[in-house]
Design a protein around this motif. Sequence first.
Motif, mmCIF file in Angstrom:
data_model
loop_
_atom_site.group_PDB
_atom_site.id
_atom_site.type_symbol
_atom_site.label_atom_id
_atom_site.label_comp_id
_atom_site.label_asym_id
_atom_site.label_seq_id
_atom_site.Cartn_x
_atom_site.Cartn_y
_atom_site.Cartn_z
ATOM 1 N N LEU A 60 0.861 -1.180 0.000
ATOM 2 C CA LEU A 60 0.000 0.000 0.000
ATOM 3 C C LEU A 60 0.903 1.238 0.000
ATOM 4 N N ASP A 61 1.135 1.775 -1.197
ATOM 5 C CA ASP A 61 2.102 2.864 -1.352
ATOM 6 C C ASP A 61 1.565 3.857 -2.389
ATOM 7 N N TYR A 62 1.795 5.160 -2.122
ATOM 8 C CA TYR A 62 1.258 6.185 -3.027
ATOM 9 C C TYR A 62 1.924 6.189 -4.391
ATOM 10 N N THR A 63 3.031 5.462 -4.548
ATOM 11 C CA THR A 63 3.657 5.393 -5.873
ATOM 12 C C THR A 63 2.955 4.392 -6.788
ATOM 13 N N LYS A 64 2.118 3.537 -6.235
ATOM 14 C CA LYS A 64 1.617 2.398 -7.006
ATOM 15 C C LYS A 64 0.386 2.693 -7.857
ATOM 16 N N GLY A 65 -0.200 3.894 -7.703
ATOM 17 C CA GLY A 65 -1.341 4.251 -8.558
ATOM 18 C C GLY A 65 -2.586 3.422 -8.290
ATOM 19 N N ILE A 66 -2.803 3.029 -7.050
ATOM 20 C CA ILE A 66 -3.970 2.198 -6.711
ATOM 21 C C ILE A 66 -5.262 3.001 -6.902
ATOM 22 N N GLN A 67 -5.245 4.258 -6.473
ATOM 23 C CA GLN A 67 -6.462 5.073 -6.591
ATOM 24 C C GLN A 67 -6.850 5.296 -8.055
ATOM 25 N N GLN A 68 -5.832 5.547 -8.884
ATOM 26 C CA GLN A 68 -6.104 5.810 -10.306
ATOM 27 C C GLN A 68 -6.753 4.592 -10.974
ATOM 28 N N ARG A 69 -6.212 3.392 -10.664
ATOM 29 C CA ARG A 69 -6.770 2.206 -11.338
ATOM 30 C C ARG A 69 -8.186 1.916 -10.848
ATOM 31 N N LEU A 70 -8.439 2.133 -9.541
ATOM 32 C CA LEU A 70 -9.782 1.856 -9.022
ATOM 33 C C LEU A 70 -10.783 2.863 -9.589
ATOM 34 N N GLN A 71 -10.305 4.086 -9.786
ATOM 35 C CA GLN A 71 -11.200 5.077 -10.388
ATOM 36 C C GLN A 71 -11.546 4.691 -11.829
ATOM 37 N N ALA A 72 -10.519 4.294 -12.590
ATOM 38 C CA ALA A 72 -10.774 3.892 -13.985
ATOM 39 C C ALA A 72 -11.783 2.742 -14.020
ATOM 40 N N PHE A 73 -11.582 1.768 -13.140
ATOM 41 C CA PHE A 73 -12.480 0.604 -13.108
ATOM 42 C C PHE A 73 -13.905 1.035 -12.748
ATOM 43 N N THR A 74 -14.041 1.865 -11.724
ATOM 44 C CA THR A 74 -15.370 2.291 -11.277
ATOM 45 C C THR A 74 -16.088 3.087 -12.374
ATOM 46 N N GLU A 75 -15.303 3.891 -13.110
ATOM 47 C CA GLU A 75 -15.931 4.690 -14.178
ATOM 48 C C GLU A 75 -16.517 3.811 -15.283
ATOM 49 N N LEU A 76 -15.953 2.631 -15.472
ATOM 50 C CA LEU A 76 -16.530 1.733 -16.483
ATOM 51 C C LEU A 76 -17.967 1.351 -16.085
ATOM 52 N N PHE A 77 -18.207 1.255 -14.779
ATOM 53 C CA PHE A 77 -19.571 0.968 -14.294
ATOM 54 C C PHE A 77 -20.444 2.213 -14.429
ATOM 55 N N GLU A 78 -19.846 3.348 -14.055
ATOM 56 C CA GLU A 78 -20.556 4.617 -14.130
ATOM 57 C C GLU A 78 -21.036 4.879 -15.568
ATOM 58 N N ASP A 79 -20.146 4.562 -16.519
ATOM 59 C CA ASP A 79 -20.469 4.783 -17.933
ATOM 60 C C ASP A 79 -21.444 3.736 -18.475
ATOM 61 N N GLY A 80 -21.709 2.711 -17.684
ATOM 62 C CA GLY A 80 -22.611 1.653 -18.133
ATOM 63 C C GLY A 80 -21.960 0.675 -19.100
ATOM 64 N N ARG A 81 -20.624 0.742 -19.256
ATOM 65 C CA ARG A 81 -19.961 -0.187 -20.203
ATOM 66 C C ARG A 81 -19.753 -1.549 -19.558
ATOM 67 N N VAL A 82 -19.698 -1.563 -18.233
ATOM 68 C CA VAL A 82 -19.510 -2.824 -17.510
ATOM 69 C C VAL A 82 -20.606 -2.906 -16.456
ATOM 70 N N LYS A 83 -21.158 -4.101 -16.244
ATOM 71 C CA LYS A 83 -22.214 -4.268 -15.247
ATOM 72 C C LYS A 83 -21.805 -5.300 -14.205
ATOM 73 N N SER A 84 -22.428 -5.215 -13.052
ATOM 74 C CA SER A 84 -22.164 -6.185 -11.995
ATOM 75 C C SER A 84 -22.310 -7.596 -12.578
ATOM 76 N N GLY A 85 -21.327 -8.447 -12.306
ATOM 77 C CA GLY A 85 -21.354 -9.787 -12.897
ATOM 78 C C GLY A 85 -20.401 -9.884 -14.085
ATOM 79 N N ASP A 86 -20.148 -8.732 -14.754
ATOM 80 C CA ASP A 86 -19.206 -8.754 -15.890
ATOM 81 C C ASP A 86 -17.771 -8.803 -15.387
ATOM 82 N N ALA A 87 -17.514 -8.040 -14.328
ATOM 83 C CA ALA A 87 -16.122 -7.882 -13.913
ATOM 84 C C ALA A 87 -16.027 -7.656 -12.416
ATOM 85 N N VAL A 88 -14.960 -8.198 -11.828
ATOM 86 C CA VAL A 88 -14.679 -8.001 -10.402
ATOM 87 C C VAL A 88 -13.220 -7.594 -10.275
#
Length: 465
Positions: A275-303
């Motif tokens: 758990l380190d601020y150099t690893k870009g964990i927040q950026q990747r989780l945001q990108a992933f969450t936005e795929l749901f927000e945009d409706g491109r991915v739905k629950s069950g498609d990806a975890v």
Amino acid sequence: MDQSKKSEFVVVANRLPVDRVTDEDGEATWRRSPGGLVTAIVPVMQRREGAWVGWQGSPDEDLEPFEAEGMTLSPVRLSGSDVELYYEGFSNATLWPLYHDVIARPVYRRSLWEAYERVNRRFAEAAADVAAEGAVVWVQDYQLQLVPKMLRELRPDLRIGFFLHIPFPPMELFQQLPWRREILEGLLGADLVGFQSRDGASNFVRLSRRFCDLKTQGHEVILDDRTVQADHFPISVDAQELITLSTQEDVKARAAEIREELGNPASILLGVDRLDYTKGIQQRLQAFTELFEDGRVKSGDAVFVQVATPSRERVEEYRILRDEIELQVGRANGMYAELGAPIINYMHTSHTRKELTALYLAADVMVVTPLRDGMNLVAKEYVACHGDLKGALLLSEFAGAANELHRAFLVNPYDIGGTKQRMYEAMHASPAERARRMRSMRRRVIEHDVDLWAKEFLEALENRR
Ligand code: GDG
């Protein structure tokens, strides 16, 4: 120390390569720590009757040199205040952020620098004490950059190598450091200074010219009586060990079970990091969450499974980061999870090597998005484990590994839109495309494994005289 006990090969690192474990009878013993560096160096140590100088991991403890796992281990004592000022302070609150693009603001405090000097001297003295006449001494990483110079002053007969595991910054950033000249002079005590990337080596040469008024020629810095070579030696993993582990039946069965437990989604995405601020964990989780927000991915498609191993928990920045990530995960699940099916499975715990390998096997997309990283072994471990040619690697351009793994799905993690798009592409790449990319990356990781890394460094060091 008795001359007969002195070693021809000495490794100096902040930590000893063993962890203390207590067995069932309450008896404490030492067990070799996991990790590529230890695996690569142990055989060399055994061949050359090597010694390892380092801290044993708990403060205020005096320990005599001892034997474990076929190595002579020489503990260096650190007091509670050394740990706070030298380790958590100068190493992890000054150098770590400065060397990683000042993602967090480095702390410049004289008391931390003084502790760094004092502790580096202690390591240098310990190394001088165990090294035989003309021995090879290999100093590791950013916590010990003054050791080469201090050691050479004590023992001009030694051949000294230094390897930096993290990036070495460009002039524009390094210039900030109030003790920039001292650090450069510390490193110039070595015969060979190794970096993860070509950029690191050339930054070092340029900085030596600028701040130490030295002449340089190609990869060499010229001093009055000798030259120092700077070069890149990209570190790697123990590919054969990972291949063996990842083809074991119980590991494969566990990978299938993980898929099941996650509800058999079409795509499992995985992140494994300290758990380190150099690893870009927040950026990747945001990108992933936005795929749901945009409706491109739905629950069950990806975890998304994020393993965030606890790290440096007493450093303020790391505590803040943990809170932020936990808030982010909670929000994303609050918005998009269905009953019993979170979209992000977050674990702030460390796992066994076997479980980690099973997770690598289960993952369809490995997400490695550091904002800056010397190498990133997780990316190489994932590739080594996928003899089935099935996975996809999403990899930051800012990881040293990107210099070798050209066939990954490369991203700029600061660009959330671009990362989101590449993530989607990696999730939907055809089996043939995944196989093509994975085959090429595997060739590189298997040929350039951690043994070769150690061998190339040590050969270059032997050739210095
Ligand atoms: C520094 C540089 C450079 C992680 N969680 C668990 C676990 N790990 C293991 C991984 C991997 C290692 O830790 C992490 O290595 P990285 O290279 O990814 O990152 P850093 O710790 O930042 O390492 C880096 C490296 O030094 C070597 O030169 O590549 O750039 O920053 O091996 O598998 N291992 C286990 N359980 C976990 O939960 N057993």
